[in-house]
Design an enzyme around this catalytic site. Sequence first.
Site, PDB file in Angstrom:
ATOM      1  N   PRO A 153       3.005   0.895 -10.355  1.00 14.91           N
ATOM      2  CG  PRO A 153       4.503   2.696 -10.298  1.00 14.91           C
ATOM      3  CD  PRO A 153       2.916   2.315 -10.049  1.00 14.91           C
ATOM      4  CB  VAL A 154       5.161  -4.360 -10.736  1.00 13.76           C
ATOM      5  CG1 VAL A 154       5.121  -5.864  -9.964  1.00 13.76           C
ATOM      6  CG2 VAL A 154       3.635  -4.657 -11.368  1.00 13.76           C
ATOM      7  CB  ALA A 162       7.139   0.530  -7.128  1.00 14.60           C
ATOM      8  N   GLY A 163       6.300  -0.764  -3.773  1.00  9.83           N
ATOM      9  CA  GLY A 163       5.732  -0.354  -2.395  1.00  9.83           C
ATOM     10  C   GLY A 163       4.410   0.282  -2.686  1.00  9.83           C
ATOM     11  CG  LEU A 164       3.589   2.873  -5.272  1.00  9.74           C
ATOM     12  CD1 LEU A 164       3.493   3.772  -6.526  1.00  9.74           C
ATOM     13  CD2 LEU A 164       3.511   4.027  -4.112  1.00  9.74           C
ATOM     14  N   GLY A 165       1.396  -1.246  -3.476  1.00  9.90           N
ATOM     15  CA  GLY A 165       0.527  -2.114  -3.146  1.00  9.90           C
ATOM     16  C   GLY A 165      -0.400  -2.606  -4.414  1.00  9.90           C
ATOM     17  CG  ASP A 177       0.589  -3.589   1.207  1.00 11.71           C
ATOM     18  OD1 ASP A 177       0.882  -3.015   2.217  1.00 11.71           O
ATOM     19  OD2 ASP A 177       1.610  -3.982   0.660  1.00 11.71           O
TER      20      ASP A 177
HETATM   21  C1  MEV Z   1       4.589  -3.385   2.571  1.00 12.39           C
HETATM   22  O1  MEV Z   1       3.502  -2.534   2.076  1.00 12.39           O
HETATM   23  C2  MEV Z   1       4.267  -3.240   4.150  1.00 12.39           C
HETATM   24  C3  MEV Z   1       5.416  -4.030   4.882  1.00 12.39           C
HETATM   25  O2  MEV Z   1       5.069  -3.659   6.291  1.00 12.39           O
HETATM   26  C4  MEV Z   1       4.874  -5.519   4.821  1.00 12.39           C
HETATM   27  C5  MEV Z   1       3.600  -5.674   5.434  1.00 12.39           C
HETATM   28  O3  MEV Z   1       3.056  -4.985   6.390  1.00 12.39           O
HETATM   29  O4  MEV Z   1       2.951  -7.053   5.287  1.00 12.39           O
HETATM   30  C6  MEV Z   1       6.615  -3.845   4.834  1.00 12.39           C
END
Ligand code: MEV
Length: 341
Positions: A120-121, A123-126, A171
């Site tokens: 998923p875009v 969404a925090g999953l890279g 990431d």
């Molecule tokens: C994003 O997955 C992680 C953050 O810490 C950003 C980063 O480390 O570049 C929010």
Amino acid sequence: MPQLHLRSEESSRPTDVSRAISRAPGKIILAGEHFVVLGAPAVAMAINLYSEVKVTPKNSPGVDVDADIPLRFLAGKNRNSGVSDPRQLLRPLQLAAEATLKQVVAKDRGLRVNVECEIPVAAGLGSSASTTVAIISAVARSRGIELSRKKIFKLAFIPENFLHGKPSGVDQAACIYGGLIRFNRPSNVRTVRLEKEPAIVVCDTGIHHATGTLVGGVVRKSRREKKDFRDYIAKVRDISNGVVNALREGDDVELGVLMYQNHDLLRKIGVSHPKLDHLVEVARRAGGLGAKLTGAGGGGCMIVLCRSTRDRDRMSRVLRREGGTPYKVSMDATGVESQSA
Ligand code: MEV
């Protein structure tokens, strides 16, 4: 903790190979997001949701990019992703391919890059790091070159900076190396050997975000609230180191406690969201050993540490009833890989 094995040299004999495929995993962050940008360590795990890339030659110069990525977040109310036109998402992918071509001194034909992403875009999953490193790896491979992981890491900053401002690099490191890593800064990335794999459910709130905006907000806040942030960073350093020890010893109870503590700190700095907080609370009441947002926050995903792999089914049902979209993920141990096709 063993140092990551970094292959230092790419093979130096470019051939005329011109088709290549690659695959890279997504990632979750178990501890330290946002604070890693400010100097604290983070702990990240590559997960078995993937981007796949196919590179083929074309007769005209330049790079064409096609991407099949989950763009449903652009619909309706999810406007805070920072992306108003889906084609904007292709520019960093094109940058990744162009930067790689420059690196491998390929001045001949152009190429076509086809991306399929099941992550998923926004969404925090890279998803962006995963597609980026898969492209870099496949484009170099299409010219007969196997880039070192270190070089892929460096190149990935070009599209990642374009998309997110000034990311830490955690990431792309997770997507490149696979497995579990402790990331402090680009020159300090270490693999962590696990006693046993944590039983994790990822749950998507369906509310999506722009990582760069959230990170920029935290950096500005840290300048205004210097003393508080010094305390937070010290706490996160302890949390991340504690998470590493808990994972090495297979101590799920300790790992879970640290995850809840990390979520509380992320709430304090304003990167959570009511739906994330709700799902974390639901997970706690349902017996989750630990839960927290993962990635940049502001919506996106949370993760739950379950009591066992089997307990993940029950937890997934509970989270789904509360409006989340759960994924039972496991660790990807390989990281990015490519081959000629
Ligand atoms: C994003 O997955 C992680 C953050 O810490 C950003 C980063 O480390 O570049 C929010």
